[in-house]
Motif scaffolding. Structure first.
Motif, PDB file in Angstrom:
ATOM      1  N   GLU A 319      42.143 -19.432  -6.994  1.00  0.00           N
ATOM      2  CA  GLU A 319      41.614 -18.753  -5.800  1.00  0.00           C
ATOM      3  C   GLU A 319      41.809 -17.241  -5.917  1.00  0.00           C
ATOM      4  N   LEU A 320      42.932 -16.804  -6.430  1.00  0.00           N
ATOM      5  CA  LEU A 320      43.194 -15.370  -6.595  1.00  0.00           C
ATOM      6  C   LEU A 320      42.272 -14.761  -7.648  1.00  0.00           C
ATOM      7  N   ILE A 321      41.951 -15.544  -8.679  1.00  0.00           N
ATOM      8  CA  ILE A 321      40.995 -15.062  -9.691  1.00  0.00           C
ATOM      9  C   ILE A 321      39.616 -14.901  -9.060  1.00  0.00           C
ATOM     10  N   ALA A 350      44.580 -13.542 -18.632  1.00  0.00           N
ATOM     11  CA  ALA A 350      43.212 -13.412 -19.154  1.00  0.00           C
ATOM     12  C   ALA A 350      42.282 -12.837 -18.093  1.00  0.00           C
ATOM     13  N   ALA A 351      42.457 -13.296 -16.847  1.00  0.00           N
ATOM     14  CA  ALA A 351      41.616 -12.800 -15.748  1.00  0.00           C
ATOM     15  C   ALA A 351      41.875 -11.318 -15.491  1.00  0.00           C
ATOM     16  N   LEU A 352      43.127 -10.915 -15.580  1.00  0.00           N
ATOM     17  CA  LEU A 352      43.479  -9.511 -15.351  1.00  0.00           C
ATOM     18  C   LEU A 352      42.926  -8.609 -16.449  1.00  0.00           C
ATOM     19  N   LEU A 353      43.008  -9.065 -17.687  1.00  0.00           N
ATOM     20  CA  LEU A 353      42.474  -8.274 -18.802  1.00  0.00           C
ATOM     21  C   LEU A 353      40.965  -8.074 -18.647  1.00  0.00           C
ATOM     22  N   SER A 354      40.295  -9.139 -18.232  1.00  0.00           N
ATOM     23  CA  SER A 354      38.852  -9.059 -18.014  1.00  0.00           C
ATOM     24  C   SER A 354      38.527  -8.133 -16.849  1.00  0.00           C
ATOM     25  N   ALA A 355      39.301  -8.267 -15.754  1.00  0.00           N
ATOM     26  CA  ALA A 355      39.048  -7.468 -14.551  1.00  0.00           C
ATOM     27  C   ALA A 355      39.292  -5.984 -14.807  1.00  0.00           C
ATOM     28  N   ARG A 356      40.258  -5.685 -15.661  1.00  0.00           N
ATOM     29  CA  ARG A 356      40.547  -4.291 -15.969  1.00  0.00           C
ATOM     30  C   ARG A 356      39.316  -3.594 -16.554  1.00  0.00           C
ATOM     31  N   GLU A 357      38.536  -4.333 -17.329  1.00  0.00           N
ATOM     32  CA  GLU A 357      37.327  -3.768 -17.940  1.00  0.00           C
ATOM     33  C   GLU A 357      36.189  -3.631 -16.926  1.00  0.00           C
ATOM     34  N   GLN A 358      36.183  -4.544 -15.933  1.00  0.00           N
ATOM     35  CA  GLN A 358      35.062  -4.595 -14.991  1.00  0.00           C
ATOM     36  C   GLN A 358      35.276  -3.737 -13.740  1.00  0.00           C
ATOM     37  N   GLU A 359      36.532  -3.595 -13.309  1.00  0.00           N
ATOM     38  CA  GLU A 359      36.829  -2.949 -12.023  1.00  0.00           C
ATOM     39  C   GLU A 359      36.477  -1.459 -12.048  1.00  0.00           C
ATOM     40  N   GLU A 360      35.697  -1.046 -11.033  1.00  0.00           N
ATOM     41  CA  GLU A 360      35.260   0.347 -10.955  1.00  0.00           C
ATOM     42  C   GLU A 360      36.089   1.173  -9.975  1.00  0.00           C
ATOM     43  N   GLY A 371      49.741  -5.503 -12.189  1.00  0.00           N
ATOM     44  CA  GLY A 371      49.814  -6.934 -12.460  1.00  0.00           C
ATOM     45  C   GLY A 371      50.026  -7.204 -13.941  1.00  0.00           C
ATOM     46  N   LEU A 372      49.325  -6.484 -14.765  1.00  0.00           N
ATOM     47  CA  LEU A 372      49.465  -6.667 -16.228  1.00  0.00           C
ATOM     48  C   LEU A 372      50.843  -6.244 -16.709  1.00  0.00           C
ATOM     49  N   ALA A 373      51.444  -5.293 -16.012  1.00  0.00           N
ATOM     50  CA  ALA A 373      52.779  -4.811 -16.426  1.00  0.00           C
ATOM     51  C   ALA A 373      53.834  -5.905 -16.338  1.00  0.00           C
ATOM     52  N   PHE A 374      53.597  -6.912 -15.481  1.00  0.00           N
ATOM     53  CA  PHE A 374      54.556  -8.025 -15.389  1.00  0.00           C
ATOM     54  C   PHE A 374      54.639  -8.808 -16.713  1.00  0.00           C
ATOM     55  N   PHE A 375      53.603  -8.703 -17.542  1.00  0.00           N
ATOM     56  CA  PHE A 375      53.568  -9.472 -18.802  1.00  0.00           C
ATOM     57  C   PHE A 375      54.251  -8.725 -19.958  1.00  0.00           C
TER      58      PHE A 375
END
Length: 376
Positions: A319-321, A350-360, A371-375
């Motif tokens: 749901e968050l994705i 994986a969703a965050l990596l994809s969103a990083r490229e798409q988010e404007e 969020g990615l920094a938690f990894f």
């Protein structure tokens, strides 16, 4: 006009319409409050929801022609839910603060005050009244304190000897000169439990609140929640009761006098994930009768996302994705991105990596980075 006799009649009538406590105060300027408000303003401790004009907040004659007295009222509300639903893994729940259980207290109190106004106008020719609840110019707490409803506690709540601090407050300015009541003596003593338990240190000192750090205020904001507070709100979706539940004066206090105040368990402690899918219309149907709905669905949904992250609820990841990819609101997308990182897992990453490229939106992208920094 025998105002002493009229006062007795008003008190008796107030009981018949469900007012639990009533007090009478002089309409003199609240000079001590004025100094406190100026200091709050200087320190930047105000929430921004208050009346901006300090003079109107402390001088009844600026908002009412020739005031002669102020009537303060208090209604006791429940502090416990009968058979509360329990959250569990896969079905996590949030919570609304007690002041938002049942029907919106503004509506309840305005109805009581309106009946009181009608009673006075029937009894006294030429009687004039101006009632207010919470959003009026005057400070409900300052009026209640002066009128002997209770004392102003270190937690910045009015604490009554009978009902603790679990009371809604309202007041009415009138041109009828009632004899003022005597204020209640402060009974907090050396206790400082409320100051010690405040999750964010918003209670700076006894009776002094930095509203901008108060979780009750923070849950009502519409922007991103600052990082230092994200881990503090837990599963609260609206408001905070920590400084009330810890108070010894509230021990064993739980009154169920008013049917309209009774909490609907599924609304007071709602499932978190379904909140994320509510349309504006569905949100109003579900929560619109509650005081906690006044800012709309956005803050509640943002808080629900943070609560799911608090629980590290893995079942919420799909749901968050979806929100991260589809929601039109940057704040909600960004908060979902942060929450996915907090919850963790390969699907979330994986969703965050994809969103990083798409988010404007730069702010939403910044939250995704967090969020990615938690990894790391």
């Amino acid at each position: 006009m025998d105002t002493a006799e009229l006062k007795k009649e008003v008190i008796a009538f107030s009981k018949t319409i469900g007012i639990d406590k009533i007090g009478f105060a002089s309409p003199d300027p609240f000079t001590e409050l004025k100094q406190r408000l100026i200091r709050q303003q200087e320190l930047g401790y105000q929430s921004g929801f208050e009346e901006k004009d300090i003079e109107k907040r402390v001088n009844p004659s600026l908002i009412f022609d020739s005031p002669q007295s102020i009537i303060a009222v208090a209604l006791a509300y429940p502090s416990k839910i009968k058979n509360p639903p329990k959250g569990k893994k896969g079905a996590r729940r949030g919570i609304f603060c007690r002041a938002s259980w049942g029907e919106d207290y503004h509506t309840i109190l305005r109805d009581k005050l309106s009946k009181l106004e009608d009673f006075l106008k029937e009894k006294v020719e030429g009687a004039r009244c101006k009632s207010m609840v919470d959003t009026g110019e005057l400070s409900d707490r300052a009026v209640a304190e002066r009128a002997g409803i209770g004392w102003s506690g270190k937690n910045c709540s009015i604490i009554t000897p009978e009902f603790g601090s679990y009371v809604y407050l309202g007041e009415m300015i009138t041109n009828i000169p009632f004899e003022p009541d005597t204020p209640v003596e402060d009974q907090c003593g050396d206790c400082r439990k409320c100051l010690d338990v405040c999750p964010t240190g918003a209670l700076v000192s006894a009776g002094q609140l930095n509203a901008k750090r108060c979780i009750s205020f923070l849950t009502q904001t519409k922007d991103y929640l600052p990082d230092e507070f994200k881990g503090k709100i837990g599963n609260r979706v609206y408001g905070c009761d920590s400084c009330q539940t810890i108070c010894p004066k509230n021990k064993g206090i739980d009154f169920h006098f008013h049917e309209e105040m009774e909490p609907e368990p599924e609304a007071a402690k709602p499932l978190l994930e379904p909140i994320l899918r509510l349309s504006n219309r569905a949100f109003k149907e579900r929560f619109g009768h509650m005081a906690g709905s006044w800012r709309g669905k956005k803050p509640i949904q943002r808080n629900a996302i943070i609560a799911l992250a608090h629980f590290k609820e893995e079942s919420a990841v799909p749901e968050l994705i979806r929100i991260l990819q589809e929601d039109p609101r940057p704040v909600i997308r960004g908060t979902a991105g942060w929450a996915l990182g907090k919850i963790g897992g390969e699907e979330a990453k994986a969703a965050l990596l994809s969103a990083r490229e798409q988010e404007e939106d730069p702010d939403a992208r910044n939250e995704i980075e967090k969020g990615l920094a938690f990894f790391d």
